[in-house]
Design an enzyme around this catalytic site. Structure first.
Site, PDB file in Angstrom:
ATOM      1  N   LYS A   1       0.826  -1.211   0.000  1.00  0.00           N
ATOM      2  CA  LYS A   1       0.000   0.000   0.000  1.00  0.00           C
ATOM      3  C   LYS A   1       0.871   1.275   0.000  1.00  0.00           C
ATOM      4  O   LYS A   1       2.080   1.211   0.233  1.00  0.00           O
ATOM      5  CB  LYS A   1      -0.935  -0.034   1.220  1.00  0.00           C
TER       6      LYS A   1
ATOM      7  N   TYR B  91     -12.366  -2.321  -4.087  1.00  0.00           N
ATOM      8  CA  TYR B  91     -12.868  -2.517  -2.718  1.00  0.00           C
ATOM      9  C   TYR B  91     -14.398  -2.468  -2.648  1.00  0.00           C
ATOM     10  O   TYR B  91     -14.953  -2.195  -1.573  1.00  0.00           O
ATOM     11  CB  TYR B  91     -12.257  -1.478  -1.782  1.00  0.00           C
TER      12      TYR B  91
ATOM     13  N   THR C  91      -5.073  -7.096  10.762  1.00  0.00           N
ATOM     14  CA  THR C  91      -5.463  -5.873  10.034  1.00  0.00           C
ATOM     15  C   THR C  91      -5.078  -4.614  10.800  1.00  0.00           C
ATOM     16  O   THR C  91      -4.561  -3.653  10.219  1.00  0.00           O
ATOM     17  CB  THR C  91      -6.995  -5.876   9.802  1.00  0.00           C
TER      18      THR C  91
ATOM     19  N   ARG D 298       2.729  -6.186   8.925  1.00  0.00           N
ATOM     20  CA  ARG D 298       2.004  -5.068   9.561  1.00  0.00           C
ATOM     21  C   ARG D 298       2.589  -4.753  10.934  1.00  0.00           C
ATOM     22  O   ARG D 298       2.675  -3.580  11.329  1.00  0.00           O
ATOM     23  CB  ARG D 298       0.518  -5.385   9.638  1.00  0.00           C
TER      24      ARG D 298
ATOM     25  N   ASN E 239      -1.962   0.396   6.648  1.00  0.00           N
ATOM     26  CA  ASN E 239      -1.523  -0.877   7.217  1.00  0.00           C
ATOM     27  C   ASN E 239      -0.682  -1.725   6.261  1.00  0.00           C
ATOM     28  O   ASN E 239      -0.683  -2.947   6.312  1.00  0.00           O
ATOM     29  CB  ASN E 239      -2.700  -1.658   7.814  1.00  0.00           C
TER      30      ASN E 239
ATOM     31  N   HIS F 295      -2.107  -5.393   1.428  1.00  0.00           N
ATOM     32  CA  HIS F 295      -3.374  -6.088   1.204  1.00  0.00           C
ATOM     33  C   HIS F 295      -3.050  -7.504   0.743  1.00  0.00           C
ATOM     34  O   HIS F 295      -2.077  -7.707   0.016  1.00  0.00           O
ATOM     35  CB  HIS F 295      -4.184  -5.389   0.108  1.00  0.00           C
TER      36      HIS F 295
ATOM     37  N   GLU G 237      -9.317 -10.818  -7.838  1.00  0.00           N
ATOM     38  CA  GLU G 237      -8.359  -9.714  -7.681  1.00  0.00           C
ATOM     39  C   GLU G 237      -7.182  -9.847  -8.652  1.00  0.00           C
ATOM     40  O   GLU G 237      -6.679  -8.847  -9.160  1.00  0.00           O
ATOM     41  CB  GLU G 237      -7.864  -9.671  -6.233  1.00  0.00           C
TER      42      GLU G 237
END
Ligand code: RTP
Ligand code: MG
Length: 141
Positions: free
Chosen positions: A11, A51, A93, A104, A114, A117, A128
Site C-alpha cells: 500500500k 474494494y 489488520t 504489519r 496498514n 493487502h 483480484e
C-alpha cells in the site's frame, strides 16, 4: 498441495517508506514466488471498484482516499498454500494487534495505513488477480 496464487498489494504507506524490497524478501523467504508485478497509482474509480465489497462499510471512504494517496506495488504470489501463507506474513489488520515479525507488525502505522493487502480466499484471489492482470503480465515458471 498444488501451487496456489494470491494477490498482494504493497500500500502507499509502505511504498513511501521504501520497504518494497524488505517485503519482497519476506515473500521469498516463505517460498512464495513473484510471478507478476506492476506499480500503479490507482484512480478513485479503480480503488472503489477493487474494494466494492466494502462499499457499505463506514471506513470505505477513508480506505479509498488512502489507497489513491500514492502509488502501490501489486504482485501475484505463487506457492503452496499461498493465500493463507501471505495472510500469516501480513499479520492482523489493525497493527496494534499485529505481532512483531509480521509485515504489519513491523511496518504498519494505523488500521488505514496498514502496509499491505492480501486476498482472503480462493474466489477473491481469482477475482483480484483478474482485476490487475486480466490483460496479461503473469509469467509462470
Ligand atoms: P486487506 O483487505 O487490505 O488485505 O485487509 P484485511 O483483509 O485484513 O481487512 P478488511 O476487513 O478486508 O478491510 C480492508 C481494509 O480496510 C481498512 N479497514 N479499516 N477503520 C476500520 O475499522 C477498518 N477496518 C478495515 C483496513 O485498511 C483494511 O486493510
Ligand atoms: Mg480484506
Amino acid at each position: 498441495m498444488a501451487a496456489e496464487r494470491t494477490l498482494s498489494i504493497i500500500k502507499p504507506d509502505a511504498v513511501a517508506k521504501n520497504v518494497i524490497g524488505e517485503i519482497y524478501r519476506r515473500f521469498e523467504n516463505a517460498d512464495l514466488r513473484i510471478v507478476g508485478a506492476r506499480m500503479v497509482h490507482l484512480s478513485r474509480e479503480e480503488a472503489e471498484k477493487f474494494y466494492a465489497v466494502h462499499s457499505e462499510r463506514p471506513f470505505f471512504n477513508a480506505l479509498v482516499e488512502f489507497m489513491i494517496s500514492g502509488p502501490v506495488m501489486v504482485q501475484v504470489l505463487e506457492g503452496e498454500n499461498a493465500i493463507a501463507k501471505n495472510r500469516d506474513l501480513m499479520g492482523a489488520t489493525n497493527p496494534k494487534e499485529a505481532e512483531a515479525g509480521t509485515i504489519r507488525g513491523d511496518f504498519a502505522e494505523s488500521i488505514d495505513a496498514n502496509a499491505v493487502h492480501g486476498s482472503d480466499g480462493e474466489d477473491t484471489a481469482a477475482a483480484e488477480i483478474d482485476f490487475f492482470f486480466g490483460q496479461g503480465g503473469i509469467c509462470p515458471r
